[in-house]
Design an enzyme around this catalytic site. Structure first.
Site, short mmCIF file in Angstrom:
data_model
loop_
_atom_site.label_atom_id
_atom_site.label_comp_id
_atom_site.label_asym_id
_atom_site.label_seq_id
_atom_site.Cartn_x
_atom_site.Cartn_y
_atom_site.Cartn_z
N HIS A 355 0.31 -3.51 -12.01
CA HIS A 355 -0.46 -4.26 -11.00
C HIS A 355 -1.37 -3.41 -10.14
CE1 HIS A 355 1.53 -8.23 -11.39
NE2 HIS A 355 2.54 -7.50 -11.84
N LYS A 540 -5.92 -10.55 3.37
CA LYS A 540 -5.18 -9.80 2.36
C LYS A 540 -4.52 -8.63 3.07
CE LYS A 540 -9.18 -9.49 0.06
NZ LYS A 540 -8.87 -9.86 -1.30
N ARG A 541 -3.66 -7.89 2.37
CA ARG A 541 -3.09 -6.70 3.00
C ARG A 541 -4.21 -5.85 3.56
NH1 ARG A 541 -1.13 -3.31 -0.95
NH2 ARG A 541 -1.99 -4.62 -2.60
N LYS A 546 -9.56 -2.16 0.28
CA LYS A 546 -9.99 -3.56 0.40
C LYS A 546 -11.15 -3.69 1.39
CE LYS A 546 -5.37 -5.31 -0.81
NZ LYS A 546 -5.48 -6.22 -1.95
N THR A 647 -5.95 -12.33 -6.20
CA THR A 647 -5.63 -13.73 -6.50
C THR A 647 -6.14 -14.62 -5.38
OG1 THR A 647 -3.44 -13.19 -5.65
CG2 THR A 647 -3.64 -13.44 -8.02
N LYS A 651 -7.97 -18.45 -5.17
CA LYS A 651 -7.55 -19.55 -4.28
C LYS A 651 -8.74 -20.02 -3.46
CE LYS A 651 -3.10 -17.31 -4.26
NZ LYS A 651 -2.37 -16.19 -3.64
#
Ligand code: NBG
Length: 801
Positions: A355, A540-541, A546, A647, A651
């Site tokens: 992952h 998100k985290r 990111k 993911t 969504k």
């Protein structure tokens, strides 16, 4: 179960009295919730028992076991009602009794047994496995406190224990009789009995693993899978001797030590004890899970020849990769098989999903630690490695040495997972290519047939049907409800829209979701949000790759332009949410930065008509369900190559948000489906990033100097723009400028700004915007986890004929 709402009310009120000994009117909301849940569980329990015996009769059907450290299951009440097809009966019945089902949902805890996408993926997979009638069990840990509860105090993240079990958890069934004994430490005695060597594990410390099962009630049928979460209990009972001697502390010490195993998810592993505890957790649930699997297998089968025809194990990231040596241990030591027979079984049963390519997450354990904690398992790992390296053909030898499981004093778990699995997959096409060509390049050359790709997916039942009732209704009115069972049918929307303009309807549904979120934000943080502003959401985290920081720099830039140059923009609300790992200091600084910026922007009269910034604390599945439907813009701006899939991107898309993103992870596949006109893509591509990492050639300082907008925004980190002590964000600045910007924030900034301008322009044309929204929803069916699970099953598990 319930024939109609009257019948439901009767059963519910009856049960209420039985359980609480009070009349319904006197009961608290918590009791009303608990009793409703217990009534549903009564039926779920029966379904679960029936399913089990049906499967056993059915020549013990093949099953999938999904081993994962995380299951972010979210709240279950409403999902279970939907999945049992009784949502309306129960909702209406409750209304008659003066109870709003949403208020009951608000009482429910969101367990938080995970940290991010990997854990939510596991939960979406369980949902799809149940829907597709694939017999499956999730194996994990029942953390008493789960992931921490995040509070923001003075703009900073504070971690508190999440006491989700405090009021009891009605969705689990404790199965004490299925407990297993797990052995740690001790030594291994070798004896020669007849012709073979026997390995006897002595002087170990035993811990009891007690399972708690959470049923996964399936949509539209009576089959029930479950998630089995293991909890650590003292195997020796209470230390009465110490207690009677007056040493009360000693009496509880052992108990406390044992229970610590399942206290928290991801104990702080910046110290030795934290790492040791984490390794203990991994072995604990792997060993308990395998023992229970083998026990069940043996009750239905006379030999082991068919093991791989009955059992498929999916290893979710490296965390459960001890499955490989532990299953070898069981087959050899407990069942008496030889190495080759056992290895053949293991490598036909186990499959591994990677992952992430971040090296920090490719686990490595000190050899000395494993050797001490798991002496027999360590011997097996050594033997796996010896055979891997020594049995190599001469032309493979060097390659195998370089990929040895045991190197530099540590055990490389990812290598163990690849070597011991029949299948190795990445979670998007791009990520799978990267693991083949970079991360596991040589292992791929050795075992090309093992490698494959399975693009992630999400449960459209939870994230669209449940989370977005307005859109669901609109879709059902427009194209019928076939898509609910077959998400790819959302495509019909596109055909439909060629005849009729749906933009107003889509706009209205979106607006209702924005109102719902605005109300939440007002209640939580007393911030007034303009529901006509563009809702631009980044959840998100919190992690440097990111690039929440790039988003922040863009907002600083907008602030400057509005404040000092009188620029007018379409109003925008920037919303952030996410947790930083407790020991990840820079990520915590970024949270503080977002909150400091929010303070400045939201309190500046000249600017706040155009801009608002909100950081919502304690991101969770339930908060996410409120956020995705309300988004206009989905921020998916990771440094290309770093986000394995993502993911959240799926969504958002399903809920009609447009993506601003890099060509990273599954963004690439979203882009391929919606086409370049319906997504805002910018920035470096994955090959370019990898090329810079491998060959250099980037200087952030030069880029910084060449763009005055960027320079101004970056300088604000250290020029007193923020009220804090001027040094507060120095480290962030240094990472960008002095340490050459590892995540290419500076490099991609200009392109990001351009993409954002394009968004602004497009949004002003409602028809244009909502046509793009429609295309996104229409193409999102591919990203249902039903499709992903069908892919896993067809190519790896082969449960369905
Ligand atoms: C995460 C990746 C995401 C991916 C999820 C689910 C880990 C270790 N990895 O990109 O960062 O979507 O896994 O596959 O949490």
């Amino acid at each position: 179960m319930f024939e109609n709402k009257e019948n439901f009310k009767e059963q519910y009120l009856e049960r209420f009295k039985e359980v609480t000994g009070e009349s319904f009117e006197e009961g608290s909301m918590q009791e009303k919730y608990n009793v409703l849940a217990s009534l549903i569980m009564k039926y779920a329990g029966t379904y679960m028992a029936d399913t089990k015996s049906r499967m056993d009769q059915d020549n013990n059907q093949k099953r999938v076991y999904y081993f994962s450290m995380e299951f972010l299951i979210g709240k279950l009440l409403i999902m279970n009602l939907h999945n049992m097809g009784i949502y309306k009966i129960v909702g209406d019945g409750l209304k008659d009794l003066g109870v709003d089902i949403r208020d009951l949902e608000n009482i429910e805890v969101d367990p938080g047994l995970g940290h991010g996408g990997l854990g939510r993926l596991a939960a979406c997979f369980m949902d799809s496995l149940a829907f597709l009638n694939i017999p499956a069990v999730g194996m994990g840990l029942r953390y008493r406190y789960g992931s921490f509860q995040q509070k923001i105090v003075d703009g900073q993240q504070i971690e508190l224990p999440n006491r989700w079990l405090h009021n009891g958890y009605p969705w689990e069934i404790k199965k004490s009789s299925k407990s297993e004994i797990i052995k740690f430490y001790g030594n291994v005695k070798v004896e020669k009995i007849e012709d073979s060597l026997q390995f006897i594990h002595e002087n170990y410390e035993a811990v009891t693993a007690v399972p708690y099962d959470i049923p996964q009630i399936d949509f539209d049928s009576d089959d029930v899978n479950y998630i089995r979460l293991w909890s650590a209990e003292n195997a020796y009972g209470f230390d009465l001797t110490s207690f009677n001697n007056g040493d009360y502390l000693q009496a509880v010490k052992n108990k406390a030590n044992v229970e610590a195993i399942t206290h928290v998810l991801y104990p702080n592993d910046s110290n030795y004890n934290g790492r040791l505890l984490r390794l203990k957790q991994q072995y604990f649930f792997v060993s308990a899970g395998l023992k229970s699997i083998i026990r069940r297998y043996q009750s239905n089968n006379d030999d082991f020849d068919k093991l791989a025809d009955k059992i498929q194990i999916q290893i979710n990231d490296t965390h459960p990769s001890l499955v490989i040596p532990e299953l070898m241990r069981i087959l050899i030591d407990e069942e008496g098989f030889d190495w080759d027979y056992s290895w053949n079984l293991v490598t036909n049963v186990c499959s591994y999903t990677n992952h992430t390519i971040l090296t920090e997450a490719l686990e490595k354990w000190p050899i000395e630690m494993i050797e001490k904690l798991l002496p027999r398992v360590y011997l097996i790992i050594e033997e796996i490695n010896r055979r891997f390296v020594e049995n190599a053909l001469p032309i493979e030898k060097d390659k195998k040495m370089r990929n040895s499981i045991l190197r530099d004093g540590v055990v490389h778990m990812a290598n163990l997972a690849v070597i011991g699995s029949k299948s190795v997959n990445g979670v998007s096409e791009l990520h799978s290519d990267i693991i083949k060509n970079e991360t596991f390049k040589e292992l791929y050359e050795l075992y090309p047939w093992k490698f494959n790709s399975k693009t992630n997916g999400v449960s459209h039942r939870r994230f669209l049907m449940k989370a977005n009732p307005y859109l669901r209704e609109l879709l059902n009115e427009t194209i019928g409800d076939e898509w609910e069972k077959e998400a790819e049918k959302l495509k019909k929307l596109e055909k439909y829209s060629q005849g009729k303009d749906l933009s107003e309807e889509l706009y209205n549904a979106k607006r209702k979701n924005k109102e719902r979120l605005a109300k939440y934000i007002k209640e939580k943080q007393n911030i007034d949000i303009d529901v006509d502003s563009i809702f631009d959401i980044h959840i998100k985290r919190i992690h440097e790759y990111k690039r929440q920081l790039m988003n922040v720099l863009h907002i600083i830039h907008l602030y400057d332009k509005i404040k000092h140059e009188g620029m007018e923009i379409h109003p925008r609300t920037f919303i952030f949410s996410g947790k930083a790992a407790p020991s990840y200091n820079i990520a915590k600084k970024i949270i503080r930065l977002i909150n400091s910026l929010a303070d400045i922007v939201n309190n500046d009269k000249k600017v706040n008509k155009y801009l608002k910034v909100v950081f919502l604390e304690n991101f969770s599945v339930s908060l996410a369900e409120l956020l995705y439907p309300a988004a206009d813009v989905s921020e998916q701006i990771s440094t290309a190559s770093k986000e394995a899939s993502g993911t959240g991107n799926m969504k958002f898309m399903m809920n009609g948000a447009l993506t601003v993103g890099t060509l990273d992870g599954a963004n690439v596949e979203i882009y391929e489906r919606v086409g370049e006109d319906n997504i805002f893509i910018f920035g470096l591509k994955s090959e370019e990033v990898i090329n810079y990492y491998n060959n250099g050639g980037y200087c952030s300082f030069d880029v910084y100097n060449s763009n005055s907008d960027l320079k101004n925004a970056v300088n604000h980190l250290v020029d007193g723009f923020f009220y804090e002590d001027i040094g507060e964000f120095q480290e962030i600045y240094d990472n960008l400028i002095t340490h050459n910007d590892t995540y290419f924030v500076i490099k991609d900034f200009e392109a990001y700004m351009k993409a954002q301008k394009e968004i602004e322009k497009t949004y002003r044309d409602r028809k244009l915007w909502f046509d793009k929204v429609l295309k996104n929803i229409a193409e999102s069916g591919y990203f249902s986890s039903d499709r992903t699970i069908k892919d896993y099953d067809r190519e790896i598990w082969k449960v369905k004929k």
